[in-house]
Design an enzyme around this catalytic site. Structure first.
Site, PDB file in Angstrom:
ATOM      1  N   GLY A 122       0.840  -1.206   0.000  1.00 10.08           N
ATOM      2  CA  GLY A 122       0.000   0.000   0.000  1.00 10.08           C
ATOM      3  C   GLY A 122       0.864   1.242   0.000  1.00 10.08           C
ATOM      4  CB  THR A 124      -0.865   4.342  -5.134  1.00  6.86           C
ATOM      5  OG1 THR A 124       0.269   3.788  -5.791  1.00  6.86           O
ATOM      6  CG2 THR A 124      -1.470   5.423  -6.003  1.00  6.86           C
ATOM      7  CB  THR A 130       3.095  10.038  -9.651  1.00  6.04           C
ATOM      8  OG1 THR A 130       2.081   9.597 -10.548  1.00  6.04           O
ATOM      9  CG2 THR A 130       4.358   9.322  -9.984  1.00  6.04           C
ATOM     10  CD  GLU A 241       6.927  -2.750  -8.361  1.00  3.30           C
ATOM     11  OE1 GLU A 241       7.378  -1.607  -8.587  1.00  3.30           O
ATOM     12  OE2 GLU A 241       5.929  -2.949  -7.658  1.00  3.30           O
TER      13      GLU A 241
HETATM   14  C1  LIG Z   1      -4.369  -2.271 -11.806  1.00  2.00           C
HETATM   15  C2  LIG Z   1      -3.482  -1.434 -10.951  1.00  2.00           C
HETATM   16  C3  LIG Z   1      -2.803  -2.025  -9.893  1.00  2.00           C
HETATM   17  C4  LIG Z   1      -2.009  -1.241  -9.043  1.00  2.00           C
HETATM   18  N1  LIG Z   1      -1.420  -1.831  -7.951  1.00  2.00           N
HETATM   19  C5  LIG Z   1      -0.828  -1.043  -7.001  1.00  2.00           C
HETATM   20  C6  LIG Z   1      -0.387  -1.596  -5.764  1.00  2.00           C
HETATM   21  O1  LIG Z   1      -0.505  -2.807  -5.511  1.00  2.00           O
HETATM   22  N2  LIG Z   1       0.127  -0.756  -4.827  1.00  2.00           N
HETATM   23  C7  LIG Z   1       0.271   0.586  -5.039  1.00  2.00           C
HETATM   24  O2  LIG Z   1       0.753   1.293  -4.143  1.00  2.00           O
HETATM   25  N3  LIG Z   1      -0.126   1.146  -6.221  1.00  2.00           N
HETATM   26  C8  LIG Z   1      -0.667   0.363  -7.201  1.00  2.00           C
HETATM   27  N4  LIG Z   1      -1.113   0.922  -8.388  1.00  2.00           N
HETATM   28  C9  LIG Z   1      -0.980   2.365  -8.585  1.00  2.00           C
HETATM   29  C10 LIG Z   1      -0.019   2.748  -9.703  1.00  2.00           C
HETATM   30  O3  LIG Z   1       1.309   2.576  -9.273  1.00  2.00           O
HETATM   31  C11 LIG Z   1      -0.352   4.198 -10.053  1.00  2.00           C
HETATM   32  O4  LIG Z   1      -1.635   4.203 -10.679  1.00  2.00           O
HETATM   33  C12 LIG Z   1       0.642   4.801 -10.965  1.00  2.00           C
HETATM   34  O5  LIG Z   1       1.858   4.919 -10.273  1.00  2.00           O
HETATM   35  C13 LIG Z   1       0.199   6.187 -11.440  1.00  2.00           C
HETATM   36  O6  LIG Z   1      -0.242   6.967 -10.368  1.00  2.00           O
HETATM   37  P1  LIG Z   1      -1.658   7.693 -10.424  1.00  2.00           P
HETATM   38  O7  LIG Z   1      -2.658   6.717 -10.907  1.00  2.00           O
HETATM   39  O8  LIG Z   1      -1.926   8.355  -9.127  1.00  2.00           O
HETATM   40  O9  LIG Z   1      -1.459   8.785 -11.559  1.00  2.00           O
HETATM   41  P2  LIG Z   1      -1.169  10.353 -11.412  1.00  2.00           P
HETATM   42  O10 LIG Z   1       0.010  10.583 -10.511  1.00  2.00           O
HETATM   43  O11 LIG Z   1      -2.433  11.042 -11.097  1.00  2.00           O
HETATM   44  O12 LIG Z   1      -0.740  10.680 -12.912  1.00  2.00           O
HETATM   45  C14 LIG Z   1      -1.670  10.676 -13.985  1.00  2.00           C
HETATM   46  C15 LIG Z   1      -0.913  10.878 -15.288  1.00  2.00           C
HETATM   47  O13 LIG Z   1      -0.213  12.130 -15.255  1.00  2.00           O
HETATM   48  C16 LIG Z   1       1.165  11.924 -15.482  1.00  2.00           C
HETATM   49  N5  LIG Z   1       1.945  12.849 -14.624  1.00  2.00           N
HETATM   50  C17 LIG Z   1       1.767  13.116 -13.286  1.00  2.00           C
HETATM   51  N6  LIG Z   1       2.697  13.999 -12.873  1.00  2.00           N
HETATM   52  C18 LIG Z   1       3.471  14.292 -13.936  1.00  2.00           C
HETATM   53  C19 LIG Z   1       4.602  15.135 -14.153  1.00  2.00           C
HETATM   54  N7  LIG Z   1       5.127  15.870 -13.165  1.00  2.00           N
HETATM   55  N8  LIG Z   1       5.145  15.186 -15.399  1.00  2.00           N
HETATM   56  C20 LIG Z   1       4.620  14.463 -16.412  1.00  2.00           C
HETATM   57  N9  LIG Z   1       3.553  13.633 -16.271  1.00  2.00           N
HETATM   58  C21 LIG Z   1       2.996  13.556 -15.055  1.00  2.00           C
HETATM   59  C22 LIG Z   1       1.462  10.482 -15.106  1.00  2.00           C
HETATM   60  O14 LIG Z   1       2.580   9.991 -15.821  1.00  2.00           O
HETATM   61  C23 LIG Z   1       0.151   9.789 -15.502  1.00  2.00           C
HETATM   62  O15 LIG Z   1       0.202   9.439 -16.871  1.00  2.00           O
HETATM   63  C24 LIG Z   1      -1.864   0.148  -9.293  1.00  2.00           C
HETATM   64  C25 LIG Z   1      -2.527   0.733 -10.374  1.00  2.00           C
HETATM   65  C26 LIG Z   1      -3.335  -0.024 -11.191  1.00  2.00           C
HETATM   66  C27 LIG Z   1      -4.059   0.650 -12.307  1.00  2.00           C
END
Ligand SMILES: Cc1cc2nc3c(=O)[nH]c(=O)nc-3n(C[C@H](O)[C@H](O)[C@H](O)COP(=O)(O)OP(=O)(O)OC[C@H]3O[C@@H](n4cnc5c(N)ncnc54)[C@H](O)[C@@H]3O)c2cc1C
Length: 383
Positions: A122, A124, A130, A241
């Site tokens: 856990g 995110t 991100t 990973e």
């Molecule tokens: C099926 C699935 C399983 C997952 N499993 C896990 C898990 O087990 N544990 C866990 O902790 N997380 C997990 N995740 C989370 C995953 O790691 C995140 O979804 C991923 O890191 C992106 O974060 P976010 O969705 O918050 O996107 P955001 O941070 O909201 O970003 C959205 C978009 O904007 C872009 N962006 C954001 N900031 C910038 C910037 N400064 N410059 C350029 N582009 C930018 C990103 O590249 C992305 O394309 C999972 C996600 C999915 C969909």
């Protein structure tokens, strides 16, 4: 076909033999019911493949990361979905690298045997995205325990895990010298009071969840490493990973290539196999070439990791190139199958959904590009 199977042939054969017992009908059924592939994961665990990275002294197989990547590659190459279980292979890294000797002696043998599953991590959160340093989940020390409140999102496989690695802030952001300081990692019993799990219906069958944490009490002895250094510990585990997921994408890429070759050779339209048309052949040849090239970076990154050399850039490049190559192969395969690519019984649409994930998670494309731009090419920091 046996393309790309030159390395570790015996290991490949053993894993492939196990995967063969779980055919296309099995995975279709699991996908349709949005179920967890219990039988498959149990078989992989019992055969010792899930404990590949746990040293022998703790009951694991003590294999190299390169060998572990071959295991994951064979799973996706067989048509299966490694996303259902890859966490069990790498989440324990945080414990192995930063846990106390009593934590390791207590937990690792049980994780190796499958008695305890540490499949969930856990990190995110819905509002931080991100930017992990902005997490709002807080752990406050009260005597011999920590009390945790907050929320996580996309926490995968929590329902199929006895343990979870949890990142929480232990010092408020405005009181730390560096924003990456002041977060800590805990090993959490997933059945504890104070954890509410709400599955997210999503594009891939990963049983991923929203997690609401309300006055969760964690014994202080479940803190991993030093308080406040948790973000570094999480980052430390990410190279493994990324490289494992790169290999899963390679398995997907070859699976799509095999499927495209077979279908295009058999499908007769205008009285000849569609493969005879170069408009059909060329995209297959091109995406195959991209998989081969990406695979070199996967092996380079894994070899550096196994030598304990720095491999952050290579791990990120491998994950990115392999995910892109797999996605391209998926697109080509769907196009090659025409309308039949959309029919569940061909498995193409399922694998297409599954492989798309890796351009977003566990780290998205832009974040990899920004890491390389800043840390390898010395370009100005953007955020
Ligand atoms: C099926 C699935 C399983 C997952 N499993 C896990 C898990 O087990 N544990 C866990 O902790 N997380 C997990 N995740 C989370 C995953 O790691 C995140 O979804 C991923 O890191 C992106 O974060 P976010 O969705 O918050 O996107 P955001 O941070 O909201 O970003 C959205 C978009 O904007 C872009 N962006 C954001 N900031 C910038 C910037 N400064 N410059 C350029 N582009 C930018 C990103 O590249 C992305 O394309 C999972 C996600 C999915 C969909």
């Amino acid at each position: 076909m046996n393309l790309g199977r030159e390395n570790h042939p015996e290991l490949r054969e053993a894993v492939a033999a196990l995967c063969k017992q779980f055919d296309s009908a099995y995975w279709q059924q699991v996908d349709e019911k949005r179920a967890y592939p219990e039988k498959f994961v149990d078989a992989l665990t019992q055969a010792g493949w899930m404990s590949a990275l746990i040293p022998e002294e703790y009951g694991g197989s003590g294999l190299s990361l390169t060998e572990a990547t071959v295991i994951m590659e064979e799973v996706t190459r067989s048509g299966g979905n490694a996303g259902c279980c890859h966490g069990q292979m790498y989440n324990m890294n945080t414990l192995l690298r930063h846990g106390s000797s009593s934590q390791k002696k207590h937990y690792l043998p049980k994780i190796a045997s499958g008695e305890l599953r540490l499949q969930a991590m856990g990190v995110t959160e819905p509002t931080a995205g991100t930017d992990t340093t902005r997490i709002k989940t807080v752990a406050v020390r009260k005597g011999d325990r920590y009390v945790v409140n907050g929320q996580k999102v996309w926490t995968s496989r929590l329902q199929h895990s006895e343990l979870m690695i949890l990142l929480a802030r232990t010092t408020p952001l405005d009181q730390v010298a560096k924003k990456s300081d002041g977060m800590s990692v805990f090993l959490v019993d997933t059945k504890s009071k104070g954890i509410e799990v709400k599955p997210i219906r999503n594009m891939v069958n990963h049983e991923t969840n929203q997690v609401f944490i309300d006055n969760l009490e964690i014994p202080a002895e479940n803190l991993i490493g030093e308080e406040g250094r948790g973000f570094r510990y999480i980052l430390d585990g990410l190279n493994a990973e990324r490289i494992l997921i790169a290999a899963e994408c390679i398995g997907d890429g070859y699976w799509f290539t095999d499927k495209s070759v077979k279908y295009s050779s058999e499908r007769i339209v205008f009285d000849r196999p569609i493969a005879q048309n170069q408009g059909v052949q060329f995209p297959i040849a091109e995406s195959y070439m991209e998989i081969e090239a990406a695979n070199l970076m996967r092996y380079k990154a894994a070899a550096l990791f196994d030598k304990k050399a720095s491999c952050g850039a290579e791990a990120n490049m491998a994950k990115h190139l392999c995910a892109k190559a797999a996605w391209e192969a998926a697109n080509v395969c769907l196009q090659t199958h025409g309308g039949f690519g959309f029919a569940a019984e061909y498995d193409v649409e399922r694998k297409f959904r599954e492989t798309r994930l890796y351009l977003v998670a566990p780290i998205s494309t832009n974040l990899i590009l920004s890491y390389l731009a800043e840390h390898v090419l010395g370009l100005p920091r953007s955020f």
